[in-house]
Scaffold this motif. Structure first.
Motif, mmCIF file in Angstrom:
data_model
loop_
_atom_site.group_PDB
_atom_site.id
_atom_site.type_symbol
_atom_site.label_atom_id
_atom_site.label_comp_id
_atom_site.label_asym_id
_atom_site.label_seq_id
_atom_site.Cartn_x
_atom_site.Cartn_y
_atom_site.Cartn_z
ATOM 1 N N PHE A 5 9.730 30.567 59.873
ATOM 2 C CA PHE A 5 10.178 29.266 60.161
ATOM 3 C C PHE A 5 11.429 28.959 59.368
ATOM 4 O O PHE A 5 11.600 29.218 58.187
ATOM 5 N N ILE A 6 12.596 28.706 59.991
ATOM 6 C CA ILE A 6 13.902 28.699 59.453
ATOM 7 C C ILE A 6 14.370 27.342 59.747
ATOM 8 O O ILE A 6 14.487 26.828 61.031
ATOM 9 N N TYR A 11 23.276 28.649 55.669
ATOM 10 C CA TYR A 11 23.021 29.785 54.862
ATOM 11 C C TYR A 11 21.535 30.199 55.496
ATOM 12 O O TYR A 11 21.425 31.645 55.394
ATOM 13 N N ASP A 12 20.773 29.660 56.204
ATOM 14 C CA ASP A 12 19.618 30.053 56.562
ATOM 15 C C ASP A 12 19.963 30.581 58.009
ATOM 16 O O ASP A 12 19.292 31.769 58.037
ATOM 17 N N ILE A 31 13.126 28.200 64.866
ATOM 18 C CA ILE A 31 14.095 27.363 64.439
ATOM 19 C C ILE A 31 13.792 26.023 64.433
ATOM 20 O O ILE A 31 13.411 25.512 65.653
ATOM 21 N N ILE A 32 13.965 25.324 63.316
ATOM 22 C CA ILE A 32 13.767 23.851 63.142
ATOM 23 C C ILE A 32 15.007 22.892 63.112
ATOM 24 O O ILE A 32 15.700 23.252 62.163
ATOM 25 N N PRO A 33 15.499 22.201 64.165
ATOM 26 C CA PRO A 33 16.781 21.521 63.903
ATOM 27 C C PRO A 33 16.577 20.545 63.001
ATOM 28 O O PRO A 33 15.578 19.732 63.500
ATOM 29 N N ILE A 198 11.682 29.097 51.187
ATOM 30 C CA ILE A 198 12.317 27.869 51.061
ATOM 31 C C ILE A 198 11.229 26.901 50.958
ATOM 32 O O ILE A 198 11.202 25.744 50.075
ATOM 33 N N GLY A 199 9.951 27.204 51.708
ATOM 34 C CA GLY A 199 8.715 26.355 51.676
ATOM 35 C C GLY A 199 9.188 25.298 52.771
ATOM 36 O O GLY A 199 10.009 24.850 53.506
#
Length: 302
Positions: A5-6, A11-12, A31-33, A198-199
């Motif tokens: 999960f990003i 930078y991610d 991908i999480i907006p 990142i968590g």
């Protein structure tokens, strides 16, 4: 298959774009907006690389865009002519049956997945959904019996294995990263995932008193996160020096231990050799790249 999960931050997503193409045989980013303007700008990086990803429609965090905004600004706009992605809908505590039905009936040309962040009451309804590509379970919030009752041989098990500290100085030298990497097959899942280094609570706070660099290492069927932390005696100043102190420890560790060298690690090594302080966003990128590449390398040799 690995499903990291990003967050759709600069930078991610730069990390995803710079990961070696061969690793995409082993992982699909989710991908999480988080912000419309910056996310649209950053997701164009994935489009330019023709990277396949899953876009989350309704992650549900305060201040994040909702499904209508994501439909308007992404699916009907920046992703309108892009075919190499699918979508996912998060089941939350307040989710109603009609919302799931609307989701399943919408976007007929796109593959759809469900992310289970809560144990939905009507499990038979979910079990009978035949056109869900992946049932992605956040295992910190749902139990194994729920997974068994809902899944259709398409389970993905995701947990937050990063033990985030409120202060950088509180990180231990290393800790085990809890992951489903080693048990997802035995649990009849087709994949696993995490929130990288990142968590699941990626927040931006005040300037740090110390610098922490995080390095993922696979060793004897265990996944560890090594933390290289500078001192904090100079308060919030001398960040470049503190970065160099932490980087020196990281470089020394890599040189003295048997570690698979990823492009993320190469970034740290080149930074150490040049003596240049790149800011803290780029080391974050290197840590994400290393985390994903370490896992993908492990999967590739199984």
């Amino acid at each position: 298959m690995y499903f990291p999960f990003i967050n759709a931050k600069q930078y991610d997503l730069d990390a995803l774009c710079e990961i070696e193409v061969k690793h995409y045989d082993s992982f699909i980013p989710v991908i999480i907006p988080a912000n419309i303007t910056s996310c649209k700008r950053n997701i164009t990086k994935l489009i330019s690389k023709d990277i396949y990803f899953i876009l989350v429609l309704n992650y549900g965090k305060k201040g994040f865009p909702d499904i209508n905004q994501i439909t308007e600004h992404f699916i009907d706009d920046s992703l309108k002519n892009y075919k190499n992605f699918s979508i996912a809908y998060v089941i939350q505590k307040e989710t109603e049956k009609f919302e799931i039905a609307n989701y399943i009936q919408s976007f007929p040309t796109l593959k759809k997945s469900l992310i289970h962040g809560f144990e939905f009451g009507d499990r038979k309804l979910l079990k009978n959904l035949s056109n869900v590509e992946y049932n992605i379970f956040l295992t910190d919030f749902v139990n194994s019996s729920y997974i068994e009752q809902v899944s259709n041989s398409n389970s993905v098990l995701v947990n937050d294995g990063f033990l985030k500290q409120s202060r950088n100085v509180d990180y231990p030298p290393k800790n085990i990263f809890k992951t489903h990497l080693f048990d997802y097959h035995s649990k009849n899942a087709v994949g696993f995932g995490d929130f990288t280094i990142i968590g699941n609570n990626d927040t931006t706070g005040f300037a740090a008193f110390s610098v922490a660099l995080h390095l993922t290492v696979l060793n004897n069927s265990s996944l560890f996160i090594y933390h290289f932390v500078s001192d904090d005696k100079d308060g919030q100043s001398e960040i470049a020096r503190k970065y160099n102190d932490a980087l020196t420890e990281l470089d020394d560790f890599v040189n003295k231990n048997k570690v698979f060298i990823t492009t993320g690690i190469i970034g740290f090594q080149e930074s150490y050799k040049s003596g240049h302080y790149p800011g803290l966003g780029i080391p974050k990128k290197w840590s994400i790249k290393n985390h994903v590449e370490q896992i993908c390398n492990y999967l590739s040799v199984l």
